[in-house]
Scaffold this motif. Sequence first.
Motif, PDB file in Angstrom:
ATOM      1  N   GLY A  28       2.629  -7.091   2.852  1.00 57.17           N
ATOM      2  CA  GLY A  28       3.591  -6.691   3.868  1.00 57.17           C
ATOM      3  C   GLY A  28       3.485  -7.561   5.106  1.00 57.17           C
ATOM      4  N   THR A  29       4.566  -7.623   5.865  1.00 55.27           N
ATOM      5  CA  THR A  29       4.521  -8.372   7.120  1.00 55.27           C
ATOM      6  C   THR A  29       3.828  -7.551   8.203  1.00 55.27           C
ATOM      7  OG1 THR A  29       6.750  -7.606   7.653  1.00 55.27           O
ATOM      8  CG2 THR A  29       6.536  -9.789   6.624  1.00 55.27           C
ATOM      9  N   GLY A  30       3.633  -6.275   7.945  1.00 55.28           N
ATOM     10  CA  GLY A  30       2.845  -5.405   8.807  1.00 55.28           C
ATOM     11  C   GLY A  30       1.744  -4.773   7.983  1.00 55.28           C
ATOM     12  N   ALA A  31       0.717  -4.300   8.643  1.00 54.44           N
ATOM     13  CA  ALA A  31      -0.432  -3.726   7.929  1.00 54.44           C
ATOM     14  C   ALA A  31      -0.376  -2.199   7.925  1.00 54.44           C
ATOM     15  CB  ALA A  31      -1.722  -4.224   8.567  1.00 54.44           C
ATOM     16  N   TYR A  32       0.820  -1.659   7.834  1.00 57.14           N
ATOM     17  CA  TYR A  32       1.005  -0.219   7.965  1.00 57.14           C
ATOM     18  C   TYR A  32       0.235   0.602   6.936  1.00 57.14           C
ATOM     19  CZ  TYR A  32       4.956  -2.175  10.493  1.00 57.14           C
ATOM     20  OH  TYR A  32       5.738  -2.916  11.320  1.00 57.14           O
ATOM     21  N   HIS A  33       0.172   0.142   5.714  1.00 59.71           N
ATOM     22  CA  HIS A  33      -0.479   0.912   4.650  1.00 59.71           C
ATOM     23  C   HIS A  33      -1.597   0.121   3.987  1.00 59.71           C
ATOM     24  CE1 HIS A  33       2.612   4.001   4.962  1.00 59.71           C
ATOM     25  NE2 HIS A  33       3.496   3.027   5.014  1.00 59.71           N
ATOM     26  N   GLU A  34      -2.147  -0.828   4.695  1.00 56.79           N
ATOM     27  CA  GLU A  34      -3.169  -1.706   4.134  1.00 56.79           C
ATOM     28  C   GLU A  34      -4.310  -0.890   3.513  1.00 56.79           C
ATOM     29  OE1 GLU A  34      -5.181  -5.965   5.245  1.00 56.79           O
ATOM     30  OE2 GLU A  34      -4.388  -4.726   6.855  1.00 56.79           O
ATOM     31  N   GLY A  35      -4.680  -1.294   2.285  1.00 61.35           N
ATOM     32  CA  GLY A  35      -5.758  -0.630   1.563  1.00 61.35           C
ATOM     33  C   GLY A  35      -5.325   0.577   0.764  1.00 61.35           C
ATOM     34  N   GLU A  36      -4.061   0.959   0.868  1.00 64.66           N
ATOM     35  CA  GLU A  36      -3.555   2.132   0.148  1.00 64.66           C
ATOM     36  C   GLU A  36      -2.880   1.720  -1.153  1.00 64.66           C
ATOM     37  OE1 GLU A  36      -0.932   4.419   2.625  1.00 64.66           O
ATOM     38  OE2 GLU A  36      -2.327   4.398   4.319  1.00 64.66           O
ATOM     39  N   GLU A  37      -2.828   2.676  -2.081  1.00 59.13           N
ATOM     40  CA  GLU A  37      -2.075   2.482  -3.313  1.00 59.13           C
ATOM     41  C   GLU A  37      -0.585   2.542  -2.996  1.00 59.13           C
ATOM     42  OE1 GLU A  37      -3.334   5.557  -5.985  1.00 59.13           O
ATOM     43  OE2 GLU A  37      -5.202   4.527  -6.476  1.00 59.13           O
ATOM     44  N   ALA A  38       0.212   2.156  -3.972  1.00 53.68           N
ATOM     45  CA  ALA A  38       1.670   2.229  -3.818  1.00 53.68           C
ATOM     46  C   ALA A  38       2.095   3.678  -3.598  1.00 53.68           C
ATOM     47  CB  ALA A  38       2.349   1.661  -5.062  1.00 53.68           C
ATOM     48  N   ASP A  39       3.229   3.848  -2.974  1.00 59.28           N
ATOM     49  CA  ASP A  39       3.816   5.163  -2.760  1.00 59.28           C
ATOM     50  C   ASP A  39       3.933   5.883  -4.108  1.00 59.28           C
ATOM     51  OD1 ASP A  39       6.400   6.935  -2.679  1.00 59.28           O
ATOM     52  OD2 ASP A  39       5.904   6.593  -0.562  1.00 59.28           O
ATOM     53  N   ASP A  40       3.678   7.187  -4.108  1.00 62.38           N
ATOM     54  CA  ASP A  40       3.754   7.974  -5.345  1.00 62.38           C
ATOM     55  C   ASP A  40       5.119   7.850  -6.027  1.00 62.38           C
ATOM     56  OD1 ASP A  40       1.148   8.878  -5.051  1.00 62.38           O
ATOM     57  OD2 ASP A  40       1.744  10.794  -4.143  1.00 62.38           O
ATOM     58  N   ARG A  41       6.180   7.719  -5.224  1.00 58.96           N
ATOM     59  CA  ARG A  41       7.520   7.596  -5.811  1.00 58.96           C
ATOM     60  C   ARG A  41       7.696   6.247  -6.498  1.00 58.96           C
ATOM     61  NH1 ARG A  41      10.253   9.191  -0.255  1.00 58.96           N
ATOM     62  NH2 ARG A  41       8.476   7.888   0.341  1.00 58.96           N
ATOM     63  N   THR A  42       7.072   5.207  -5.952  1.00 62.58           N
ATOM     64  CA  THR A  42       7.099   3.900  -6.615  1.00 62.58           C
ATOM     65  C   THR A  42       6.378   3.986  -7.951  1.00 62.58           C
ATOM     66  OG1 THR A  42       7.233   2.619  -4.575  1.00 62.58           O
ATOM     67  CG2 THR A  42       6.251   1.511  -6.472  1.00 62.58           C
ATOM     68  N   ILE A  43       5.188   4.566  -7.931  1.00 62.83           N
ATOM     69  CA  ILE A  43       4.391   4.700  -9.155  1.00 62.83           C
ATOM     70  C   ILE A  43       5.156   5.501 -10.192  1.00 62.83           C
ATOM     71  CG2 ILE A  43       2.264   5.687 -10.118  1.00 62.83           C
ATOM     72  CD1 ILE A  43       0.947   5.000  -7.361  1.00 62.83           C
ATOM     73  N   SER A  44       5.783   6.585  -9.772  1.00 66.61           N
ATOM     74  CA  SER A  44       6.534   7.451 -10.685  1.00 66.61           C
ATOM     75  C   SER A  44       7.729   6.732 -11.314  1.00 66.61           C
ATOM     76  CB  SER A  44       7.007   8.698  -9.923  1.00 66.61           C
ATOM     77  OG  SER A  44       7.840   9.491 -10.718  1.00 66.61           O
ATOM     78  N   VAL A  45       8.515   6.046 -10.493  1.00 69.63           N
ATOM     79  CA  VAL A  45       9.693   5.349 -11.009  1.00 69.63           C
ATOM     80  C   VAL A  45       9.270   4.219 -11.950  1.00 69.63           C
ATOM     81  CG1 VAL A  45      11.637   3.858 -10.353  1.00 69.63           C
ATOM     82  CG2 VAL A  45      11.227   5.995  -9.124  1.00 69.63           C
ATOM     83  N   CYS A  46       8.258   3.470 -11.571  1.00 69.22           N
ATOM     84  CA  CYS A  46       7.781   2.393 -12.449  1.00 69.22           C
ATOM     85  C   CYS A  46       7.267   2.958 -13.770  1.00 69.22           C
ATOM     86  CB  CYS A  46       6.693   1.583 -11.750  1.00 69.22           C
ATOM     87  SG  CYS A  46       7.324   0.490 -10.462  1.00 69.22           S
ATOM     88  N   LYS A  47       6.481   4.024 -13.698  1.00 69.87           N
ATOM     89  CA  LYS A  47       5.931   4.648 -14.908  1.00 69.87           C
ATOM     90  C   LYS A  47       7.058   5.124 -15.832  1.00 69.87           C
ATOM     91  CE  LYS A  47       2.586   8.089 -16.410  1.00 69.87           C
ATOM     92  NZ  LYS A  47       1.611   9.099 -15.986  1.00 69.87           N
ATOM     93  N   LYS A  48       8.100   5.701 -15.239  1.00 69.46           N
ATOM     94  CA  LYS A  48       9.261   6.162 -16.012  1.00 69.46           C
ATOM     95  C   LYS A  48       9.877   5.026 -16.823  1.00 69.46           C
ATOM     96  CE  LYS A  48      13.990   7.521 -15.057  1.00 69.46           C
ATOM     97  NZ  LYS A  48      14.919   7.802 -13.975  1.00 69.46           N
ATOM     98  N   HIS A  49       9.769   3.808 -16.291  1.00 71.07           N
ATOM     99  CA  HIS A  49      10.331   2.629 -16.965  1.00 71.07           C
ATOM    100  C   HIS A  49       9.270   1.839 -17.739  1.00 71.07           C
ATOM    101  CE1 HIS A  49      14.325   3.007 -15.156  1.00 71.07           C
ATOM    102  NE2 HIS A  49      13.703   3.392 -14.064  1.00 71.07           N
ATOM    103  N   GLY A  50       8.082   2.415 -17.901  1.00 71.37           N
ATOM    104  CA  GLY A  50       7.029   1.783 -18.698  1.00 71.37           C
ATOM    105  C   GLY A  50       6.288   0.668 -17.994  1.00 71.37           C
ATOM    106  N   ILE A  51       6.272   0.689 -16.679  1.00 67.71           N
ATOM    107  CA  ILE A  51       5.622  -0.367 -15.902  1.00 67.71           C
ATOM    108  C   ILE A  51       4.534   0.253 -15.027  1.00 67.71           C
ATOM    109  CG2 ILE A  51       5.966  -2.112 -14.105  1.00 67.71           C
ATOM    110  CD1 ILE A  51       8.814  -2.474 -15.199  1.00 67.71           C
TER     111      ILE A  51
END
Length: 155
Positions: A28-51
């Motif tokens: 990121g261009t900012g360190a807002y979430h540095e060290g954190e995993e991806a947003d749960d919604r990102t993980i969920s949508v990717c998982k739904k598509h097999g990624i």
Amino acid sequence: MAEAILRYEITIRPSLAQRFDIRVDSAGTGAYHEGEEADDRTISVCKKHGIEADSIARAVTKDDFSKFDYILAMDQSNLQTLLNRQPPSSSSKSHISLFGSFSPSIPIPQQGKSKTKAEAISDPYYGGKDGFEISFKKCTEFSKGFLDYLEREHS
């Protein structure tokens, strides 16, 4: 999300992975979430598509401009921030552009002319799950377009 999708798209193009030393990372261009995993919604949508989306957030560093051949921004604001942070050309090899400039729906530019329209990917963080699905669709489209570009330009 873009990192996960691009990694996946590379796995289904084994000849591309064999021809190039492709390293995909996101920052990121900012360190807002540095060290954190991806947003749960990102993980969920990717998982739904097999990624699998398993990256850990980090901020862009000065070394990224010499480490990566391409740095792709999601929107105009991030693009401008990256261009402003880019070191002088003698210490930077990165081509910086909008990820959406690799949309297959944009005509390939003629020699010496740049693409006039590039799509941005809006940050879905403050919206609902629909925004993450839209981002997934765009990231998939742009990932395919970017890999097509690499194959064309370096064949």
